[in-house]
Design a protein around this motif. Sequence first.
Motif, PDB file in Angstrom:
ATOM      1  N   ASP A 182       0.828  -1.208   0.000  1.00  0.00           N
ATOM      2  CA  ASP A 182       0.000   0.000   0.000  1.00  0.00           C
ATOM      3  C   ASP A 182       0.862   1.258   0.000  1.00  0.00           C
ATOM      4  O   ASP A 182       0.501   2.267  -0.604  1.00  0.00           O
ATOM      5  N   ILE A 183       2.005   1.191   0.688  1.00  0.00           N
ATOM      6  CA  ILE A 183       2.924   2.342   0.662  1.00  0.00           C
ATOM      7  C   ILE A 183       3.547   2.466  -0.718  1.00  0.00           C
ATOM      8  O   ILE A 183       3.613   3.559  -1.292  1.00  0.00           O
ATOM      9  N   LEU A 184       4.001   1.346  -1.284  1.00  0.00           N
ATOM     10  CA  LEU A 184       4.637   1.370  -2.606  1.00  0.00           C
ATOM     11  C   LEU A 184       3.687   1.892  -3.677  1.00  0.00           C
ATOM     12  O   LEU A 184       4.083   2.645  -4.572  1.00  0.00           O
ATOM     13  N   GLN A 185       2.420   1.496  -3.568  1.00  0.00           N
ATOM     14  CA  GLN A 185       1.422   1.903  -4.559  1.00  0.00           C
ATOM     15  C   GLN A 185       0.734   3.215  -4.186  1.00  0.00           C
ATOM     16  O   GLN A 185      -0.114   3.701  -4.924  1.00  0.00           O
ATOM     17  N   GLN A 186       1.090   3.756  -3.024  1.00  0.00           N
ATOM     18  CA  GLN A 186       0.497   5.004  -2.522  1.00  0.00           C
ATOM     19  C   GLN A 186      -1.034   4.916  -2.504  1.00  0.00           C
ATOM     20  O   GLN A 186      -1.744   5.823  -2.937  1.00  0.00           O
ATOM     21  N   ASN A 187      -1.496   3.775  -1.972  1.00  0.00           N
ATOM     22  CA  ASN A 187      -2.933   3.513  -1.880  1.00  0.00           C
ATOM     23  C   ASN A 187      -3.478   4.191  -0.625  1.00  0.00           C
ATOM     24  O   ASN A 187      -3.488   3.612   0.461  1.00  0.00           O
ATOM     25  N   VAL A 188      -3.926   5.420  -0.769  1.00  0.00           N
ATOM     26  CA  VAL A 188      -4.328   6.233   0.369  1.00  0.00           C
ATOM     27  C   VAL A 188      -5.480   5.620   1.150  1.00  0.00           C
ATOM     28  O   VAL A 188      -5.476   5.613   2.390  1.00  0.00           O
TER      29      VAL A 188
END
Length: 203
Positions: A182-188
Amino acid sequence: MKGYVTVILRGYTYEQVKTVCEVLKMGSKVKNVEITLNTENALDTIKKIVSQYQGALCIGAGTVIHFDDLKAVIALGVSFVLSPIGFTQEMIQYCKEHHVTSIPAAFTPSEIYHQIQLGADIIKVFPANEVSQNYANKVCEPLGTLPLMAVGGVNSGNVKEILTKGGYTYAGSAGGIFKKEDILQQNVENLKKSLLIFEEQLP
């Protein structure tokens, strides 16, 4: 430091760190962000994040091992510094002179007591997950109340017990608050959900 929980960010780009900081600004309890030096372009990321978020969040540097690294990150305006090993007297004194919270690591009672004697503000017990969650309590029985931070294996499933029953005053987590993908994909949205789940477990 703000509160007693620190998010440890290792190996992420500036944009990914920025996304995490934006999510943390919306939360209520997790306000400390550690950016580790064994990350590509770490100093540049720290500089940018400090300028943008210091105040709303408490920004620190991690994996600070050498005195030159310590001086470099303090010059960037960090509020705290962590290490996987102990600090020298000179490093701790430098932190005090610049009003930066020092958080060296120790593991055995002798190592912990030594860092306290040198004047460290908080002692990072690392890796905390290699011993029982009651380890800090056992260390404090003969030595008295100590400002200990559990780092290693801290997650939403055990953070409450660590902070309320384990003898720890602080906790740091690299992978127990947010999912790496989620951090890598910037999944807010997913990051918000994970933060909410974690904060609901905090005392």
